[in-house]
Design a protein around this motif. Structure first.
Motif, PDB file in Angstrom:
ATOM      1  N   LYS A 126       0.814  -1.234   0.000  1.00  9.57           N
ATOM      2  CA  LYS A 126       0.000   0.000   0.000  1.00  9.57           C
ATOM      3  C   LYS A 126       0.842   1.277   0.000  1.00  9.57           C
ATOM      4  CE  LYS A 126      -4.011  -2.324   0.984  1.00  9.57           C
ATOM      5  NZ  LYS A 126      -3.724  -3.473   0.120  1.00  9.57           N
ATOM      6  N   HIS A 127       2.082   1.167  -0.504  1.00 10.94           N
ATOM      7  CA  HIS A 127       2.872   2.390  -0.644  1.00 10.94           C
ATOM      8  C   HIS A 127       2.446   3.100  -1.916  1.00 10.94           C
ATOM      9  CE1 HIS A 127       6.044  -0.296   1.392  1.00 10.94           C
ATOM     10  NE2 HIS A 127       5.513   0.479   2.322  1.00 10.94           N
ATOM     11  N   LYS A 128       2.612   4.408  -1.924  1.00 12.10           N
ATOM     12  CA  LYS A 128       2.445   5.137  -3.178  1.00 12.10           C
ATOM     13  C   LYS A 128       3.618   4.739  -4.086  1.00 12.10           C
ATOM     14  CE  LYS A 128       2.365   9.800  -5.010  1.00 12.10           C
ATOM     15  NZ  LYS A 128       2.184  11.213  -4.741  1.00 12.10           N
ATOM     16  N   ILE A 129       3.338   4.471  -5.351  1.00 15.02           N
ATOM     17  CA  ILE A 129       4.416   4.073  -6.256  1.00 15.02           C
ATOM     18  C   ILE A 129       4.787   5.252  -7.151  1.00 15.02           C
ATOM     19  CG2 ILE A 129       5.109   2.459  -8.110  1.00 15.02           C
ATOM     20  CD1 ILE A 129       4.699   1.181  -5.292  1.00 15.02           C
ATOM     21  N   TYR A 130       6.035   5.654  -7.074  1.00 16.57           N
ATOM     22  CA  TYR A 130       6.548   6.693  -7.976  1.00 16.57           C
ATOM     23  C   TYR A 130       7.152   5.987  -9.191  1.00 16.57           C
ATOM     24  CZ  TYR A 130       6.122   9.854  -3.987  1.00 16.57           C
ATOM     25  OH  TYR A 130       5.642  10.587  -2.937  1.00 16.57           O
ATOM     26  N   HIS A 131       6.867   6.504 -10.380  1.00 15.52           N
ATOM     27  CA  HIS A 131       7.352   5.831 -11.593  1.00 15.52           C
ATOM     28  C   HIS A 131       8.604   6.472 -12.172  1.00 15.52           C
ATOM     29  CE1 HIS A 131       3.170   4.491 -11.174  1.00 15.52           C
ATOM     30  NE2 HIS A 131       3.705   3.341 -11.541  1.00 15.52           N
ATOM     31  N   SER A 132       9.014   7.591 -11.593  1.00 17.47           N
ATOM     32  CA  SER A 132      10.267   8.222 -12.039  1.00 17.47           C
ATOM     33  C   SER A 132      10.855   9.001 -10.869  1.00 17.47           C
ATOM     34  CB  SER A 132       9.994   9.186 -13.202  1.00 17.47           C
ATOM     35  OG  SER A 132       9.265  10.306 -12.716  1.00 17.47           O
ATOM     36  N   LEU A 133      12.153   9.295 -11.013  1.00 12.86           N
ATOM     37  CA  LEU A 133      12.807  10.087  -9.969  1.00 12.86           C
ATOM     38  C   LEU A 133      12.179  11.483  -9.925  1.00 12.86           C
ATOM     39  CD1 LEU A 133      15.127  10.344  -7.906  1.00 12.86           C
ATOM     40  CD2 LEU A 133      16.561  11.165  -9.781  1.00 12.86           C
ATOM     41  N   GLU A 134      11.872  11.993 -11.109  1.00 11.65           N
ATOM     42  CA  GLU A 134      11.284  13.330 -11.202  1.00 11.65           C
ATOM     43  C   GLU A 134       9.993  13.426 -10.385  1.00 11.65           C
ATOM     44  OE1 GLU A 134      10.391  14.651 -15.125  1.00 11.65           O
ATOM     45  OE2 GLU A 134       9.997  16.686 -14.366  1.00 11.65           O
ATOM     46  N   GLU A 135       9.203  12.353 -10.473  1.00  8.07           N
ATOM     47  CA  GLU A 135       7.943  12.331  -9.714  1.00  8.07           C
ATOM     48  C   GLU A 135       8.204  12.475  -8.203  1.00  8.07           C
ATOM     49  OE1 GLU A 135       4.645   9.278  -9.649  1.00  8.07           O
ATOM     50  OE2 GLU A 135       5.369   9.045 -11.708  1.00  8.07           O
ATOM     51  N   VAL A 136       9.281  11.834  -7.746  1.00  6.10           N
ATOM     52  CA  VAL A 136       9.634  11.948  -6.312  1.00  6.10           C
ATOM     53  C   VAL A 136      10.075  13.379  -6.004  1.00  6.10           C
ATOM     54  CG1 VAL A 136      11.214  11.164  -4.490  1.00  6.10           C
ATOM     55  CG2 VAL A 136      10.449   9.549  -6.240  1.00  6.10           C
ATOM     56  N   LEU A 137      10.964  13.875  -6.870  1.00  7.16           N
ATOM     57  CA  LEU A 137      11.599  15.162  -6.575  1.00  7.16           C
ATOM     58  C   LEU A 137      10.630  16.338  -6.679  1.00  7.16           C
ATOM     59  CD1 LEU A 137      15.127  14.691  -8.215  1.00  7.16           C
ATOM     60  CD2 LEU A 137      14.369  14.126  -5.912  1.00  7.16           C
ATOM     61  N   THR A 138       9.574  16.157  -7.479  1.00  4.82           N
ATOM     62  CA  THR A 138       8.617  17.271  -7.609  1.00  4.82           C
ATOM     63  C   THR A 138       7.425  17.123  -6.655  1.00  4.82           C
ATOM     64  OG1 THR A 138       7.614  16.083  -9.448  1.00  4.82           O
ATOM     65  CG2 THR A 138       9.161  17.842 -10.025  1.00  4.82           C
ATOM     66  N   ASP A 139       7.410  16.051  -5.884  1.00  2.00           N
ATOM     67  CA  ASP A 139       6.329  15.875  -4.906  1.00  2.00           C
ATOM     68  C   ASP A 139       6.633  16.743  -3.673  1.00  2.00           C
ATOM     69  OD1 ASP A 139       4.549  15.125  -2.943  1.00  2.00           O
ATOM     70  OD2 ASP A 139       4.627  12.989  -3.426  1.00  2.00           O
ATOM     71  N   GLU A 140       5.862  17.810  -3.523  1.00  2.53           N
ATOM     72  CA  GLU A 140       6.166  18.761  -2.438  1.00  2.53           C
ATOM     73  C   GLU A 140       5.849  18.219  -1.055  1.00  2.53           C
ATOM     74  OE1 GLU A 140       4.534  22.536  -3.462  1.00  2.53           O
ATOM     75  OE2 GLU A 140       5.999  22.784  -5.084  1.00  2.53           O
TER      76      GLU A 140
END
Ligand code: NAD
Length: 344
Positions: free
Chosen positions: A50-64
């Motif tokens: 049940k973790h949120k899945i990020y599909h790219s590094l960018e998605e992680v880095l832009t998640d405020e």
């Protein structure tokens, strides 16, 4: 208390160990939002939790909503991931070995300084109970002043996994296990290093070392032998410690072992010669019975949650980090010196 929102980069062996075994102990302070892994298979397993899945590094880095990332990917990717995360204002916990070499580490530390974000390396084996016992003996001089430290880990299963066999990923046992044992050693002994000699082993025919042995002489006179092996079908004790008034052995992570200490009794009988093989020896005979006592190893309490508890305080209250970047750098300097010494 507001928990720090984490994204975990690299949901492999260690990334999942952080999430399932370490971070839950600190769930008031640490909150795992989601994971990013380049492997679809690992993403699938993570989503089952049940973790949120990020599909790219960018998605992680832009998640405020994400304040910090844990980097638990192969060693060659730590530098770039850390720099990118720091530059967008994320705090970073990075797995060991921090980077491939000192030059890479300096690049990361420069960005950490410029951005003012926290960068802390997970040198978790500072809280291993066997190490805490050694530290207790060293500090309280229970076998007198320590003058020889032998610290070994030996296994029979070769180098594990895939990337650990490859030079470009920072494989090999000096970077893998060596970094733990050397971090413990430098955390223990407060003295400059005078001399290093070393040999790396390539028994398994890999392009990276499957083990090593190094002999380190400190300016204060302490000698250390640090050894990692992956081709040992039976092993030597985890720690063998010689002090001016005794010798201690810690056999394994199960903390079995003992200290043999000088009894301090006066007028004891001289040791008697013993038959040794086809000869006679007094030099190698055990001390006479009254000369020594066998004492149990000291009891220690390992506080496994120290790392993230401290990380929280560093981020929220500007506390002093328990793993300092300068200490981590010293270990990397020593690792480079061991590689050079082995070549010599
Ligand atoms: P692993 O191979 O089990 O896991 C690594 C994961 O990272 C894999 O799932 C892989 O798909 C993923 N990955 C690779 N490149 C990536 C990238 N660029 N972005 C996102 N994901 C990526 O390896 P591991 O054993 O978990 O080791 C990972 C790190 O943890 C290493 O640096 C290792 O030295 C360290 N480690 C530390 C300890 C410790 O006790 N502190 C123990 C084991 C491993």
């Amino acid at each position: 208390m507001t928990a720090i929102n984490f994204a975990v980069i690299g949901y492999g062996g260690m990334g999942s160990y952080h999430i399932h075994n370490i971070m839950p102990n600190e769930n008031e302070r640490i909150h795992v939002v989601g994971t990013y892994d380049i492997s679809g298979e690992r993403q699938k397993i993570s989503s089952q939790h049940k973790h949120k899945i990020y599909h790219s590094l960018e998605e992680v880095l832009t998640d405020e909503t994400i304040e910090a990332v844990l980097i638990a990917t192969p060693n060659d990717s730590h530098k770039d991931l850390a720099i990118q995360a720091l530059k967008v204002g994320k705090h970073v916990v990075c797995e060991k070995p921090v980077t491939m070499n000192v030059e890479e580490l300096d690049e990361v530390l420069k960005v950490a300084k410029e951005t003012g974000q926290t960068f802390m390396v997970h040198q978790n084996r500072r809280w291993d109970p066997d190490f805490l016992i050694t530290r207790e003996l060293y500090k309280k001089q229970q076998i007198g002043e320590l003058f020889q430290i032998e610290s070994r880990v030996q296994g029979a299963n070769g180098i594990p996994g895939d990337w650990r066999h490859e030079l470009k990923h920072g494989g090999g046992m000096l970077l893998d296990w060596g970094v733990h044992l050397l971090d413990q050693l430098l955390f223990l002994v407060d003295s400059r290093i005078e001399k290093v000699s070393a040999d790396l082993s390539y028994i398994l025919g890999d392009e990276v070392d499957d083990g090593f042995i190094t002999y380190i002489i400190f300016e204060n006179g302490i000698r250390a032998i640090i050894e990692v092996g992956t081709t040992n079908y039976t092993k030597l004790p985890r720690w063998y410690l010689k002090g001016t008034q005794g010798t201690a052995v810690i056999q394994d992570w199960d903390l079995s072992g003992e200290m043999i200490v000088d009894s301090g009794k006066k007028n004891i009988q001289a040791p008697k010669p013993i038959q040794a093989g086809v000869g006679l020896t007094k030099t190698m005979a055990p001390p006479s019975e009254e000369a020594t006592e066998t004492v149990a190893l000291p009891k220690v309490t390992a506080e496994y949650d120290t790392f993230y508890k401290n990380f929280y305080k560093v981020v929220r209250e500007q506390a002093e980090p328990v793993v300092k970047n300068e200490e981590v750098r010293q270990v990397m300097v020593l690792i480079e010196e061991i590689f050079k010494a082995a070549k010599r």
